[in-house]
Structures are given as C-alpha cells and as structure tokens.
Write a protein that holds these residues in place. Structure first.
Motif, mmCIF file in Angstrom:
data_model
loop_
_atom_site.group_PDB
_atom_site.id
_atom_site.type_symbol
_atom_site.label_atom_id
_atom_site.label_comp_id
_atom_site.label_asym_id
_atom_site.label_seq_id
_atom_site.Cartn_x
_atom_site.Cartn_y
_atom_site.Cartn_z
ATOM 1 N N PHE A 41 0.866 -1.193 0.000
ATOM 2 C CA PHE A 41 0.000 0.000 0.000
ATOM 3 C C PHE A 41 0.891 1.228 0.000
ATOM 4 N N ASN A 45 -4.006 3.374 -3.808
ATOM 5 C CA ASN A 45 -5.154 2.512 -4.097
ATOM 6 C C ASN A 45 -4.993 1.185 -3.357
ATOM 7 N N LEU A 46 -6.008 0.337 -3.489
ATOM 8 C CA LEU A 46 -6.000 -0.979 -2.845
ATOM 9 C C LEU A 46 -5.858 -2.096 -3.880
ATOM 10 N N TRP A 49 -4.954 -5.633 -2.735
ATOM 11 C CA TRP A 49 -5.785 -6.216 -1.689
ATOM 12 C C TRP A 49 -7.122 -6.683 -2.250
ATOM 13 N N ALA A 59 -11.055 -5.137 -2.320
ATOM 14 C CA ALA A 59 -11.099 -4.705 -0.923
ATOM 15 C C ALA A 59 -12.003 -3.486 -0.816
ATOM 16 N N TRP A 61 -12.281 -1.171 1.687
ATOM 17 C CA TRP A 61 -11.920 -0.112 2.618
ATOM 18 C C TRP A 61 -11.730 1.205 1.862
ATOM 19 N N VAL A 63 -9.784 4.843 0.877
ATOM 20 C CA VAL A 63 -8.451 5.424 0.693
ATOM 21 C C VAL A 63 -8.609 6.921 0.497
ATOM 22 N N MET A 68 -5.250 4.286 4.174
ATOM 23 C CA MET A 68 -6.404 3.380 4.063
ATOM 24 C C MET A 68 -7.049 3.262 5.431
ATOM 25 N N THR A 79 -4.109 -9.637 1.236
ATOM 26 C CA THR A 79 -3.295 -9.407 0.044
ATOM 27 C C THR A 79 -3.671 -10.360 -1.093
#
Length: 242
Positions: A41, A45-46, A49, A59, A61, A63, A68, A79
């Motif tokens: 991370f 961005n994710l 994940w 993912a 969540w 950002v 995050m 991951t």
C-alpha cells in the motif's frame, strides 16, 4: 475428551493479566521502503488487496490522503499475493477521539498468514495500549492469546505507530504433519516486543491453538466488530525472504 474440553472453554480461560509489560517511550519510526521491497500500500489505491469474504472481489476499505481506513461493513481484507517467509513494515493509527476501554479501544489485527475467510490465521494484535488496561496477551504487540509483548512502547491515540515484522512460516510434511512451527520477531515503534517466538498454532479466541497444514498464505487486516472509530494504515511494504 479434548473436543469436549474445547466446547466448555470460555474466552477468559486464555486471558493473561500479569505481569504488565513496562512502558517504554518510543522514538519516531517511519521507514522508507528499500529498493527490493514490494509495496502493498503506497497511499494511492488498494490494488494489492481483496476481500477476505470473497477473494474475487476488491477490498472495500476507503483510501484518502495517502491512508487506508477500515470499512467495517466490508469486513477483513487480505493481500492478493501469498507469502511464506518475509519482512513486513506497516504503520497504523488509532483514532484520536476514541473513548472506549479494554478490547473495544481501537481493536484490529494483522494476520501474518491468513488461513480462512474469517479471523483465521496468526494474529499480531493492534489495539490502543496507551494507558488502557486489558489482558496483556491481548494488548498491542502481543501474538494474540499466545505471547505477551516484552514492553509497551504504545503512542497516544491519533499518533502513527509502526510494526516491523520478521515472519518465518510453518513448514509441514507431505502427510500434513508438522516439520517446523511458525516463528516471529516484532519491533513495535522500534522496540523489540517479540523475540523469535515459536507460535503454538493459529490464533484461537477460545481454546488451545492447533496447527493445520497450509502453504503460502495472504496477509490479512482485520475489520473488528467493536464500536470504536475505524483504524487507519499506511506505508505497507514487504520483502520476501528466501
């Protein structure tokens, strides 16, 4: 008989309250990723994940501003890549306005190897441990319900904290029997809190840990179901150790 004992067990049976680790004033620890690290991370961005509930889904969540933040309804994330032995750096922050106590005070966790869709795996606890009384094998820096941290270098809520983790994955024979158990060393805000400890098995909230054979695994971040404000993470990188 062992199965019956596990069924009768309570979470409190495996809580340890004393001795309480000494408080240590930590320094500032924000490590730039070395040249051979892989960024999990970078604040943008994710992409690295996925959802633990369904690894085909992204993912969920949030950002913003290079950080995050846990989205509890989205659940745990992990991951895309799987790992065996590694060095991991991760920074985390408890919300400044938190006002709960004990295990409800900013609870999350880093599962060093995720072995299932829920809270399965080997958990390094994330919690506000700044002047917050709880069982010591459940405070920040603990290998949850297994190993008490050697010290308590926790910072105040609202301040960034760091873990530097050196993980040696368990190894199993072809028939699933144990060849060598997992080991981990952890620096918490630059202070050694776990010194090459030999894990008893994956984390158990109730009962005794027991190893089950597995291979390379994702790293998981927990969206804990308490009432506290969401925890944030940043600057997560990994070096695979061969």
């Amino acid at each position: 008989m062992a199965a019956q004992a596990q069924q009768k067990a309570k979470p409190e049976d495996t809580e340890v309250w004393e001795p309480v680790p000494k408080v240590v004033q930590p320094g500032q620890v924000h490590l730039q990723a070395p040249s051979d690290a892989f960024m999990l991370f970078d604040g943008k961005n994710l992409d690295q994940w996925v959802s633990t509930k369904d690894r085909t889904q992204p993912a969920g969540w949030t950002v913003a501003n290079g950080v995050m933040t846990v989205n509890k309804p989205a659940g745990n994330i992990e991951t895309k890549k799987t790992f065996t032995d590694y060095q991991l750096h991760i920074e985390w922050r408890i919300p400044e306005n938190i006002n709960l106590e004990g295990q409800s005070r900013g609870n999350s966790g880093i599962f060093l190897a995720s072995t299932g869709k829920g809270d399965d795996g080997y958990e390094l606890q994330v919690l506000d441990s700044y002047q917050n009384k709880t069982y010591v094998n459940g405070m920040a820096g603990s290998i949850y319900k297994q190993f008490v941290p050697l010290a308590n270098p926790a910072k105040k809520p609202g301040e960034w904290q760091s873990y530097d983790i050196f993980w040696k994955a368990p190894v199993f024979e072809a028939d699933g029997t144990m060849k060598s158990p997992a080991r981990v060393t952890v620096l918490f805000n630059g202070v050694l809190v776990q010194n090459n400890v030999e894990l008893l098995g994956p984390t158990q909230y109730i009962g005794t840990p027991t190893y089950k054979a597995h291979g390379a695994s994702p790293i998981k971040l927990q969206a804990h179901g308490d009432k506290s404000e969401p925890i944030s993470f940043r600057n997560i990188w990994i070096r695979e150790l061969k």
